[in-house]
Design a protein around this motif. Structure first.
Motif, PDB file in Angstrom:
ATOM      1  N   ARG A  57       0.835  -1.209   0.000  1.00 36.24           N
ATOM      2  CA  ARG A  57       0.000   0.000   0.000  1.00 36.24           C
ATOM      3  C   ARG A  57       0.864   1.251   0.000  1.00 36.24           C
ATOM      4  NH1 ARG A  57      -2.707  -3.204   4.019  1.00 36.24           N
ATOM      5  NH2 ARG A  57      -4.677  -4.068   3.208  1.00 36.24           N
ATOM      6  N   THR A  58       0.492   2.193  -0.854  1.00 28.29           N
ATOM      7  CA  THR A  58       1.138   3.500  -0.909  1.00 28.29           C
ATOM      8  C   THR A  58       0.071   4.581  -0.886  1.00 28.29           C
ATOM      9  OG1 THR A  58       1.148   3.481  -3.337  1.00 28.29           O
ATOM     10  CG2 THR A  58       3.091   2.584  -2.227  1.00 28.29           C
ATOM     11  N   ARG A  92       1.918  15.799   3.112  1.00 33.99           N
ATOM     12  CA  ARG A  92       2.843  16.650   3.851  1.00 33.99           C
ATOM     13  C   ARG A  92       3.261  15.994   5.165  1.00 33.99           C
ATOM     14  NH1 ARG A  92       4.076  21.950   3.444  1.00 33.99           N
ATOM     15  NH2 ARG A  92       2.447  22.179   1.869  1.00 33.99           N
ATOM     16  N   LYS A  93       2.340  15.247   5.781  1.00 30.51           N
ATOM     17  CA  LYS A  93       2.642  14.583   7.050  1.00 30.51           C
ATOM     18  C   LYS A  93       3.730  13.526   6.868  1.00 30.51           C
ATOM     19  CE  LYS A  93       0.392  11.978  10.760  1.00 30.51           C
ATOM     20  NZ  LYS A  93      -0.893  11.388  11.231  1.00 30.51           N
ATOM     21  N   THR A  94       3.670  12.797   5.773  1.00 34.12           N
ATOM     22  CA  THR A  94       4.686  11.781   5.517  1.00 34.12           C
ATOM     23  C   THR A  94       6.038  12.408   5.235  1.00 34.12           C
ATOM     24  OG1 THR A  94       2.985  10.323   4.601  1.00 34.12           O
ATOM     25  CG2 THR A  94       5.272   9.805   4.069  1.00 34.12           C
ATOM     26  N   ILE A  95       6.044  13.523   4.490  1.00 32.11           N
ATOM     27  CA  ILE A  95       7.306  14.186   4.170  1.00 32.11           C
ATOM     28  C   ILE A  95       7.947  14.752   5.435  1.00 32.11           C
ATOM     29  CG2 ILE A  95       8.353  16.079   2.885  1.00 32.11           C
ATOM     30  CD1 ILE A  95       6.192  15.682   0.771  1.00 32.11           C
TER      31      ILE A  95
END
Length: 734
Positions: free
Chosen positions: A165-166, A728-731
């Motif tokens: 999953r991505t 943005r949260k993942t970055i």
């Protein structure tokens, strides 16, 4: 469903055509694999304490009273009987418990019953490792606890899907591999899909009908009961093939031959007997090489002539699973001991992989009239080691993570001052420095070991085992004539199956050995040129001021040094490669349906896949057929303008249709031959990963097929993975 496992095991024991002594042997053990939690304790004392606690709390009495009161069917008593049945099964059965993450430890073992418990944690790699350990006549049981209908498997979320999953592809993962797995079960002739009460489901209707006809056909024509009973008591008819007759003749011929006749007597097939003879020939040649008789050296074989020149000799044994590679290797080690080898090293990914090797080593020593505790002692992989080299497990204990198995055999031969010590010991592949001084190195399950490590063990790397002036640091032997002798290497590996899916061993290592056999020919020159090119490509400078950096001079120096090292390595190598292959199975019968089902499901044997295998056309053995394999190009190499690039619909590719299966086998065969590090797990990633896409370059041969069901040649494959769309949260978390 676990409560039915004791019943299946009991049916297996009663229907097996074995003697009572064979039933209690290790071949009737049970392998139970699971993810993390079993749902019950495997420790007998803990189970007894739980029963005592239940009695104190009154739980056991309540179950007994519930079964004895009322006009029902006695469900409480049935529950107690079921519990007692499972308790007896756990107590009286040799069960090997194994986590899925430790399933690599079962390679090389043989079991009669396999239980795979947590289906959602099952992967193709685990399936390939475990299913092929079951002997002929055994059972493979898939336990599915929360499944009320097989349709639920089409939407079941597997544990591996969390890695697929991505953020860009979303949370939905289509389990195409599960659907293909269920559909393949209907095509397996030896598969029954049952519920928890052993009621056969409609998916296995065809298999049930076939088994019913097989069971009723001998009794339908019997009018008299006594005649039917007498017919059932008749022995099973068997016949001998041409190979069986040749094997018996070979055993009779070698019956009185010392060191050889007793070992060949233990072989089961003609291929295995020939492999053992070749192994023993290499050992005998080394024994002749060590002798000082010049007349004897004149009649040496090619292997002996290589050893006489101080060069290495390699015997490569490849086969599919269950063909007796490990058994042949163990018998060969027993022969090496009888020929006087003092230091023998055996290596494999894990010591559990060598259970069969050491088992047949002990059987070979017993056949050669060696007695345990008098002539030899065994060392295990736990507790204190009996010798300085062998145990490999000083202070360790046997348990779930360290199964008790033999890791060393120490032989004491001679008497008085002439008494000498011979050792056969296990060394992990990463501990190559502990193999210094070994006269014989046997590598089992070589395809499961990284290729650079295998090269180092075989001394193919110029930095390891080459000729040097310093005899103290060189990992080789020094003979009486002052020349350093290269070691004798036995290589055993699987060509298909889990260990052999990555074709690095056959595509690279064995190819290098073949090239090195061409002494002074194009093989050595190609090795030198390749080494020089690789060394030159590793040196790169900036686009400006090349003269000041002297990039060209550095590149020339690196190429020259690499060419000299490669030439010296090929000269000192000069290895005589003897290739052997075992084709006749021993663990199960020839043409076993479960083996064919597993090979087709996981695409393990793409080269021999029949395009029309689902139509049972395997009897067509026309030699004049233009395409002898599914990988052959029917239309040759067409012009680029005639080729077209297509996007593959994965729903159709994994639909288990006859043509889609043929196309998938062709596609995966190209993967196997080109990318030598692929595993069965990559097949599941190709089918289920939502971000992946497959493109193929096809030739124009489909339009020329008259039958209309032909498939075009696959010339190239492109597998892409779409990335991006990160939140943005993942970055920020990175």
């Amino acid at each position: 469903g676990k409560d039915q496992v004791p019943n299946l095991h009991q049916i297996l024991l009663r229907t097996s055509n074995q003697s009572k002594s064979e039933r209690v042997s290790n071949s009737n053990s049970v392998l139970w694999c699971y993810k993390k939690e079993l749902g019950f304790s495997t420790h007998r004392k803990k189970r007894m304490e739980k029963l005592k606690r239940d009695k104190k709390r009154g739980l056991a009495k309540q179950a007994t009273q519930a079964g004895s009161t009322g006009g029902g069917s006695g469900s409480g008593t049935a529950a107690l009987e079921q519990m007692d049945n499972f308790e007896l099964f756990l107590t009286n059965t040799d069960i090997t418990w194994c986590y899925y993450k430790d399933s690599h430890r079962v390679l090389g073992t043989t079991h009669s019953l396999l239980v795979l418990q947590d289906f959602e944690a099952l992967t193709p790699n685990i399936m390939a490792r475990t299913v092929e350990t079951v002997r002929g006549g055994g059972l493979v049981v898939f336990l599915m606890r929360t499944v009320k209908s097989l349709r639920q498997l089409y939407a079941m979320s597997m544990d591996v899907h969390a890695r697929y999953r991505t953020e860009g592809s979303g949370e939905v993962v289509a389990p195409r591999f599960n659907e293909r797995f269920i559909l393949s079960l209907a095509g397996c002739r030896n598969c029954l899909v049952c519920d928890d009460e052993l009621n056969i489901l409609p998916l296995s209707k065809k298999t049930l009908g076939r088994l019913t006809k097989m069971g009723l056909s001998p009794l339908e024509d019997d009018d008299d009961d006594e005649e039917g009973d007498n017919r059932q008591k008749k022995d099973v008819l068997s016949y001998k093939t041409g190979d069986d007759v040749q094997l018996e003749q070979l055993k009779e011929t070698l019956q009185d031959t010392p060191h050889v006749g007793k070992l060949v007597e233990l072989t089961k097939t003609l291929d295995q007997a020939r492999a053992v003879l070749t192994f023993l020939e290499a050992c005998a040649d080394r024994d002749k090489n060590n002798s000082s008789n010049a007349a004897a050296s004149a009649s040496l074989s090619p292997l002996a002539s290589v050893l006489n020149n101080g060069k290495s000799a390699t015997v490569s044994l490849t086969a599919a699973r269950g063909r007796g590679k490990s058994a042949a290797l163990g018998l060969c080690l027993a022969g090496a001991v009888s020929f006087g080898f003092k230091s023998v090293v055996v290596t494999a990914p894990e010591p559990e992989n060598l259970v069969s090797v050491f088992q047949f080593l002990v059987e070979g020593l017993t056949a050669l009239k060696y007695q345990e505790h008098y002539d030899y002692t065994l060392g295990y992989n736990y507790g204190s080691s009996s010798d300085g080299n062998g145990g490999g497990g000083g202070g360790e204990k046997a348990g779930r993570d360290n199964t008790k198995c033999i890791v060393s055999v120490t032989v004491h031969s001679g008497k008085g001052k002439k008494r000498q010590r011979q050792t056969v010991r296990y060394v992990r592949p990463r501990d190559a420095d502990k193999m210094v001084g070994a006269e014989l190195v046997a590598i089992d399950e070589a395809a499961a070991i990284p290729l650079p490590v295998v090269r180092q063990l075989m001394q193919l790397n110029p930095n390891h085992g080459g000729r040097s002036k310093s005899s103290s640091n060189a990992s080789c032997l020094t003979g009486e004539n002052g020349n350093e002798e290269r070691r004798l290497t036995f290589l055993s590996s699987t060509i298909n199956g889990y260990e052999g899916t990555g074709r690095a061993l056959s595509l690279k290592l064995i190819k290098e050995l073949r090239d090195s056999n061409n002494a002074g020919g194009g093989g050595r020159g190609s090795l030198v040129l390749d080494a020089a090119r690789e060394a030159g490509n590793d040196i790169a400078g900036s686009g400006t001021k090349k003269g000041e950096a002297k990039v060209h001079e550095k590149r020339w120096a690196a190429e020259s040094a690499a060419a000299k090292d490669a030439y010296a390595a090929s000269s000192s190598l000069g290895s005589s490669l003897k290739e052997l292959e075992l084709s006749h199975p021993i663990r199960y019968a020839l043409g076993d349906p479960v083996e064919a089902w597993l090979n087709n499901l996981l695409c393990l044997d793409c080269d021999s896949f029949d395009v029309n295998n689902t139509l049972a056309s395997s009897t067509n053995n026309n030699v004049s057929s233009p395409a002898t394999s599914s990988m052959d190009l029917k239309g040759g190499a067409p012009a680029p303008a005639e080729c077209e690039l297509y996007h593959v619909n994965r729903d159709a590719l994994f639909s288990y249709h006859r043509l889609s299966e043929s196309f998938l086998q062709k596609l995966w065969g190209l993967y196997t031959s080109a990318h030598y590090k692929n595993t069965p797990n990559d097949l599941q990633m190709l089918s289920d990963a939502p971000a992946h896409n497959v493109f193929v370059l096809l030739g124009p041969t489909a339009e020329e097929d008259e039958n209309g069901d032909g498939l075009p040649d696959i010339l190239a494959i492109v597998q892409t993975s779409l990335e991006g769309k990160l939140s943005r949260k993942t970055i920020q978390a990175q």
